[in-house]
Write a protein that holds these residues in place. Structure first.
Motif, PDB file in Angstrom:
ATOM      1  N   THR A 119       0.745  -1.396  -0.029  1.00  0.00           N
ATOM      2  CA  THR A 119      -0.050   0.167   0.006  1.00  0.00           C
ATOM      3  C   THR A 119       0.813   1.201  -0.011  1.00  0.00           C
ATOM      4  O   THR A 119       2.213   1.200   0.285  1.00  0.00           O
ATOM      5  CB  THR A 119      -0.969  -0.105   1.161  1.00  0.00           C
ATOM      6  N   ALA A 120       0.311   2.471  -0.453  1.00  0.00           N
ATOM      7  CA  ALA A 120       1.029   3.621  -0.416  1.00  0.00           C
ATOM      8  C   ALA A 120       1.554   3.985   1.226  1.00  0.00           C
ATOM      9  O   ALA A 120       2.665   4.403   1.282  1.00  0.00           O
ATOM     10  CB  ALA A 120       0.048   4.812  -0.787  1.00  0.00           C
ATOM     11  N   PRO A 121       0.751   3.715   1.884  1.00  0.00           N
ATOM     12  CA  PRO A 121       1.075   4.041   3.491  1.00  0.00           C
ATOM     13  C   PRO A 121       2.236   3.180   3.905  1.00  0.00           C
ATOM     14  O   PRO A 121       3.270   3.558   4.464  1.00  0.00           O
ATOM     15  CB  PRO A 121      -0.004   3.910   4.404  1.00  0.00           C
ATOM     16  N   HIS A 122       2.475   1.805   3.442  1.00  0.00           N
ATOM     17  CA  HIS A 122       3.396   1.047   3.671  1.00  0.00           C
ATOM     18  C   HIS A 122       4.571   1.655   3.129  1.00  0.00           C
ATOM     19  O   HIS A 122       5.697   1.518   3.805  1.00  0.00           O
ATOM     20  CB  HIS A 122       2.975  -0.322   3.231  1.00  0.00           C
ATOM     21  N   GLU A 123       4.616   1.863   1.759  1.00  0.00           N
ATOM     22  CA  GLU A 123       5.805   2.491   0.884  1.00  0.00           C
ATOM     23  C   GLU A 123       6.391   3.764   1.870  1.00  0.00           C
ATOM     24  O   GLU A 123       7.627   3.735   1.818  1.00  0.00           O
ATOM     25  CB  GLU A 123       5.442   2.638  -0.402  1.00  0.00           C
ATOM     26  N   HIS A 124       5.281   4.446   1.985  1.00  0.00           N
ATOM     27  CA  HIS A 124       5.940   5.929   2.697  1.00  0.00           C
ATOM     28  C   HIS A 124       6.475   5.536   4.145  1.00  0.00           C
ATOM     29  O   HIS A 124       7.511   5.958   4.516  1.00  0.00           O
ATOM     30  CB  HIS A 124       4.636   6.580   3.007  1.00  0.00           C
ATOM     31  N   TYR A 125       5.994   4.517   4.818  1.00  0.00           N
ATOM     32  CA  TYR A 125       6.350   4.153   5.978  1.00  0.00           C
ATOM     33  C   TYR A 125       7.836   3.582   6.078  1.00  0.00           C
ATOM     34  O   TYR A 125       8.626   3.692   6.947  1.00  0.00           O
ATOM     35  CB  TYR A 125       5.488   2.860   6.693  1.00  0.00           C
ATOM     36  N   LEU A 126       8.322   2.757   4.916  1.00  0.00           N
ATOM     37  CA  LEU A 126       9.581   2.623   4.752  1.00  0.00           C
ATOM     38  C   LEU A 126      10.777   3.679   4.916  1.00  0.00           C
ATOM     39  O   LEU A 126      11.880   3.308   5.419  1.00  0.00           O
ATOM     40  CB  LEU A 126       9.814   1.960   3.257  1.00  0.00           C
ATOM     41  N   ASP A 127      10.312   4.832   4.630  1.00  0.00           N
ATOM     42  CA  ASP A 127      11.244   5.875   4.675  1.00  0.00           C
ATOM     43  C   ASP A 127      11.105   6.746   6.094  1.00  0.00           C
ATOM     44  O   ASP A 127      12.119   7.778   6.135  1.00  0.00           O
ATOM     45  CB  ASP A 127      11.063   7.092   3.658  1.00  0.00           C
ATOM     46  N   GLY A 128      10.264   6.137   6.659  1.00  0.00           N
ATOM     47  CA  GLY A 128      10.148   7.055   8.138  1.00  0.00           C
ATOM     48  C   GLY A 128      10.622   6.119   9.301  1.00  0.00           C
ATOM     49  O   GLY A 128      11.471   5.185   9.311  1.00  0.00           O
TER      50      GLY A 128
ATOM     51  N   GLN B  24      13.911  -3.756  30.208  1.00  0.00           N
ATOM     52  CA  GLN B  24      14.998  -3.105  29.310  1.00  0.00           C
ATOM     53  C   GLN B  24      15.348  -4.153  28.127  1.00  0.00           C
ATOM     54  O   GLN B  24      15.670  -3.436  27.011  1.00  0.00           O
ATOM     55  CB  GLN B  24      16.146  -2.512  30.295  1.00  0.00           C
ATOM     56  N   GLN B  25      15.803  -5.370  28.565  1.00  0.00           N
ATOM     57  CA  GLN B  25      16.080  -6.110  27.367  1.00  0.00           C
ATOM     58  C   GLN B  25      14.884  -6.386  26.537  1.00  0.00           C
ATOM     59  O   GLN B  25      15.281  -6.158  25.014  1.00  0.00           O
ATOM     60  CB  GLN B  25      16.064  -7.442  28.042  1.00  0.00           C
ATOM     61  N   LEU B  26      13.676  -6.496  26.706  1.00  0.00           N
ATOM     62  CA  LEU B  26      12.420  -6.561  25.759  1.00  0.00           C
ATOM     63  C   LEU B  26      12.487  -5.306  24.945  1.00  0.00           C
ATOM     64  O   LEU B  26      12.420  -5.316  23.673  1.00  0.00           O
ATOM     65  CB  LEU B  26      11.475  -6.830  26.483  1.00  0.00           C
ATOM     66  N   VAL B  27      12.416  -3.972  25.632  1.00  0.00           N
ATOM     67  CA  VAL B  27      12.161  -2.959  24.847  1.00  0.00           C
ATOM     68  C   VAL B  27      13.541  -2.580  23.793  1.00  0.00           C
ATOM     69  O   VAL B  27      13.093  -2.426  22.543  1.00  0.00           O
ATOM     70  CB  VAL B  27      12.180  -1.661  25.701  1.00  0.00           C
ATOM     71  N   SER B  28      14.533  -3.037  24.444  1.00  0.00           N
ATOM     72  CA  SER B  28      15.777  -2.856  23.718  1.00  0.00           C
ATOM     73  C   SER B  28      15.849  -3.582  22.519  1.00  0.00           C
ATOM     74  O   SER B  28      16.223  -3.342  21.141  1.00  0.00           O
ATOM     75  CB  SER B  28      17.210  -3.087  24.295  1.00  0.00           C
ATOM     76  N   THR B  29      15.443  -5.061  22.580  1.00  0.00           N
ATOM     77  CA  THR B  29      15.140  -6.076  21.437  1.00  0.00           C
ATOM     78  C   THR B  29      14.198  -5.670  20.436  1.00  0.00           C
ATOM     79  O   THR B  29      14.384  -5.699  19.298  1.00  0.00           O
ATOM     80  CB  THR B  29      15.041  -7.533  21.929  1.00  0.00           C
ATOM     81  N   PHE B  30      12.913  -5.310  20.705  1.00  0.00           N
ATOM     82  CA  PHE B  30      11.926  -4.849  19.898  1.00  0.00           C
ATOM     83  C   PHE B  30      12.458  -3.663  19.427  1.00  0.00           C
ATOM     84  O   PHE B  30      12.308  -3.564  17.971  1.00  0.00           O
ATOM     85  CB  PHE B  30      10.643  -4.663  20.766  1.00  0.00           C
ATOM     86  N   ASP B  31      13.166  -2.700  19.814  1.00  0.00           N
ATOM     87  CA  ASP B  31      13.359  -1.286  19.437  1.00  0.00           C
ATOM     88  C   ASP B  31      14.451  -1.692  18.316  1.00  0.00           C
ATOM     89  O   ASP B  31      14.471  -0.847  16.992  1.00  0.00           O
ATOM     90  CB  ASP B  31      13.772  -0.230  20.179  1.00  0.00           C
ATOM     91  N   SER B  32      15.509  -2.504  18.492  1.00  0.00           N
ATOM     92  CA  SER B  32      16.448  -2.614  17.502  1.00  0.00           C
ATOM     93  C   SER B  32      16.232  -3.653  16.433  1.00  0.00           C
ATOM     94  O   SER B  32      16.875  -3.453  15.185  1.00  0.00           O
ATOM     95  CB  SER B  32      17.757  -3.138  18.586  1.00  0.00           C
ATOM     96  N   VAL B  33      15.471  -4.645  16.538  1.00  0.00           N
ATOM     97  CA  VAL B  33      15.179  -5.624  15.485  1.00  0.00           C
ATOM     98  C   VAL B  33      13.893  -5.330  14.859  1.00  0.00           C
ATOM     99  O   VAL B  33      13.742  -6.098  13.802  1.00  0.00           O
ATOM    100  CB  VAL B  33      15.348  -7.180  16.258  1.00  0.00           C
ATOM    101  N   LEU B  34      12.856  -4.844  15.363  1.00  0.00           N
ATOM    102  CA  LEU B  34      11.700  -4.795  14.268  1.00  0.00           C
ATOM    103  C   LEU B  34      11.759  -3.401  13.618  1.00  0.00           C
ATOM    104  O   LEU B  34      11.766  -2.322  14.158  1.00  0.00           O
ATOM    105  CB  LEU B  34      10.609  -4.869  15.590  1.00  0.00           C
ATOM    106  N   ASN B  35      11.648  -3.667  12.282  1.00  0.00           N
ATOM    107  CA  ASN B  35      11.419  -2.430  11.577  1.00  0.00           C
ATOM    108  C   ASN B  35      10.784  -3.318   9.980  1.00  0.00           C
ATOM    109  O   ASN B  35      10.948  -4.647   9.947  1.00  0.00           O
ATOM    110  CB  ASN B  35      12.927  -1.900  11.325  1.00  0.00           C
ATOM    111  N   PRO B  36      10.656  -2.568   9.314  1.00  0.00           N
ATOM    112  CA  PRO B  36       9.875  -2.842   7.868  1.00  0.00           C
ATOM    113  C   PRO B  36      10.916  -3.485   6.908  1.00  0.00           C
ATOM    114  O   PRO B  36      10.489  -3.896   5.908  1.00  0.00           O
ATOM    115  CB  PRO B  36       9.149  -1.550   7.450  1.00  0.00           C
TER     116      PRO B  36
END
Length: 496
Positions: free
Chosen positions: A60-69, A142-154
């Protein structure tokens, strides 16, 4: 949206007041959930690289835009009342990935072109990636948040993670805690709600050796392709482009801001936003408010929007309220319980001109104005505003957002108290965004919010919420006199 069974934080000022216990639909950060100590194991889906083949279904268009954010994630946590069996969990997570194709797809951008790649249902399995024994619950957070923040992306598969915490310091406990999180590109708030019950059900069935019996879930990828085709057909003369342009013109050229002051940035980079989560109104009074709305021919959602408009008018003197409202695009029955990103944005504008908001008749008229705006905007959710922005030649970012979710019929919601279930979101940074998530469940109305981390915004948001609650109580007392006088002391104490 109502999901019915048949469709299957100084300064993060001390503002987070989460009422834990009871199956309340609160949308908060992981730091606000009391995780136990124990054996912490991270689980991730794995597949051979060659299992992912080219998939010509477009994003979708929002998904593609999300790739750059900036990436963000959504998740949930629950306690499963059975012993942790790794084989059963691996099987349950495999069943989860089989049911939801979005867990087996990814996209990559090469030389400006976006390519989707998808793996077959039998190509993905789950494996523990890290195990540790932790008694410091702050360290677990802290471990969980750090993991989710660092590895989850589009950009990098897998786009989800699962963490289990088992074997607490008290021997013999026959339960474990499960935390899951997924990048926003593959999970929205509605799929988050249904995933909690689905994972509990899938694990229980694997543990006891019975078939899960769930009907197949529709594919978000199929809908993405259809959505992209529709949005690509829009040109500069499309009526949706004109309607959004008119809305932006009335808002000063951008999305509207929160109607009260939210302070000025104090540093070059935006700060981590503050959060708030609590029960707005209990079940009995919510039932009375809903009855009052129905007596006037309106829904609870309409009543809440009208209450927000009246509250804004009383506090600012403005004769209108404008904000952005997320609306789902799950119009096909097989998508009701599907996992994915099925959200569009609609412009809401409640016009209170010539309405005396101090009278019962004015309350009814405000509801009618709210209903008219919601109805008129529903068709705009189909063409995402980011696609509209391409034709208007600007960049538009929602700043004041309100989402309403009726969760009473969400599968498993009645068990959330027993499961100690909670929905989660990643932290956000912004100096001007104000987001409200209002949910209706068996405990009444809940409100979760995020807003700028400064005293001006904190005071404004709290005052606004108090006023909205007061107006909703007025609705009930006018239409149903038996409710009695509004307890203003209770309202003042609810948000402090």
């Amino acid at each position: 949206m109502t999901i019915r069974p048949e469709d299957a934080s100084a300064i993060r000022i001390a503002t987070t007041r989460t009422l834990f216990g009871g199956h309340r639909m609160l949308f908060t950060e992981l730091a606000d959930y009391p995780l136990p100590s124990g054996h912490v194991t991270e689980w991730m889906p794995v597949a051979r690289p060659e299992a992912f083949v080219s998939d010509n279904r477009r994003i979708t268009a929002p998904h593609e835009h999300y790739l750059d954010g900036n990436a963000s994630w959504l998740g949930g946590v629950l306690r499963i009342g059975l012993r942790l069996d790794e084989s059963a969990l691996r099987g349950a997570l495999t069943d989860w990935a089989v049911r939801h194709e979005v867990l087996r797809t990814t996209v990559r951008r090469t030389h400006g072109l976006v390519e989707r790649r998808t793996a077959d249902a039998d190509a993905v399995s789950w494996a523990p990636s890290e195990t540790s024994i932790m008694v410091d619950t702050r360290g677990i957070h802290q471990q969980l948040v750090s993991t989710f923040d660092s590895v989850l992306n589009p950009h990098v598969w897998p786009h989800c993670r699962v963490v289990t915490i088992a074997g607490s310091v008290e021997p013999g406990d026959e339960h474990f805690t499960l935390v899951f999180a997924a990048d926003h590109s593959v999970m929205d708030a509605y799929s988050l709600l249904t995933t909690i019950a689905e994972l509990e059900h899938l694990y229980r069935c694997r543990f006891t050796g019975i078939d899960h019996g769930l009907a197949p879930a529709g594919s978000h990828i199929d809908l993405s392709d259809l959505d992209r085709a529709a949005s690509d057909s829009v040109d500069a003369e499309h009526r949706a482009v004109h309607r959004w342009a008119e809305f932006f013109d009335r808002c000063g050229g951008d999305f509207p801001a929160f109607p009260l002051p939210t302070g000025s940035p104090t540093q070059a980079t935006a700060e981590h936003q503050s959060g708030l989560g609590f029960q707005m109104i209990g079940p009995d009074q919510v039932a009375q408010i809903a009855t009052a709305c129905r007596q006037l021919g309106h829904s609870m959602q309409t009543g809440i929007v009208a209450a927000m408009a009246i509250a804004s008018a009383r506090m600012t003197g403005a004769d209108h309220l404008r904000f952005a409202m997320p609306m789902h695009t799950r119009d096909q029955p097989d998508l009701a319980l599907s996992m994915g990103w099925f959200i569009g944005i609609a412009p809401i504008e409640v016009d209170l001109r010539d309405i005396d908001i101090s009278t019962p008749a004015g309350h009814a008229a405000a509801m009618s104005a709210a209903a008219a705006s919601i109805h008129a905007s529903k068709d705009l959710r189909e063409i995402h505003v980011l696609r509209i922005a391409e034709h208007l030649g600007g960049t538009y970012r929602p700043r004041f957002v309100m989402s309403y979710l009726d969760c009473r019929f969400t599968p498993g919601m009645a068990d959330w108290s027993e499961w100690r279930a909670q929905t989660l979101r990643s932290h956000a940074t912004s100096d001007d965004e104000v987001y409200f998530w209002i949910g209706r469940d068996a405990t009444g109305l809940t409100l979760s919010a995020r807003f700028p981390s400064n005293h001006v915004a904190t005071s404004a948001v709290h005052d606004f919420i108090r006023q909205v609650i007061a107006v909703l109580h007025e609705f009930a007392t006018v239409a149903t006199p038996a409710v009695g006088d509004v307890d203003m002391a209770a309202i003042q104490g609810a948000v402090r």
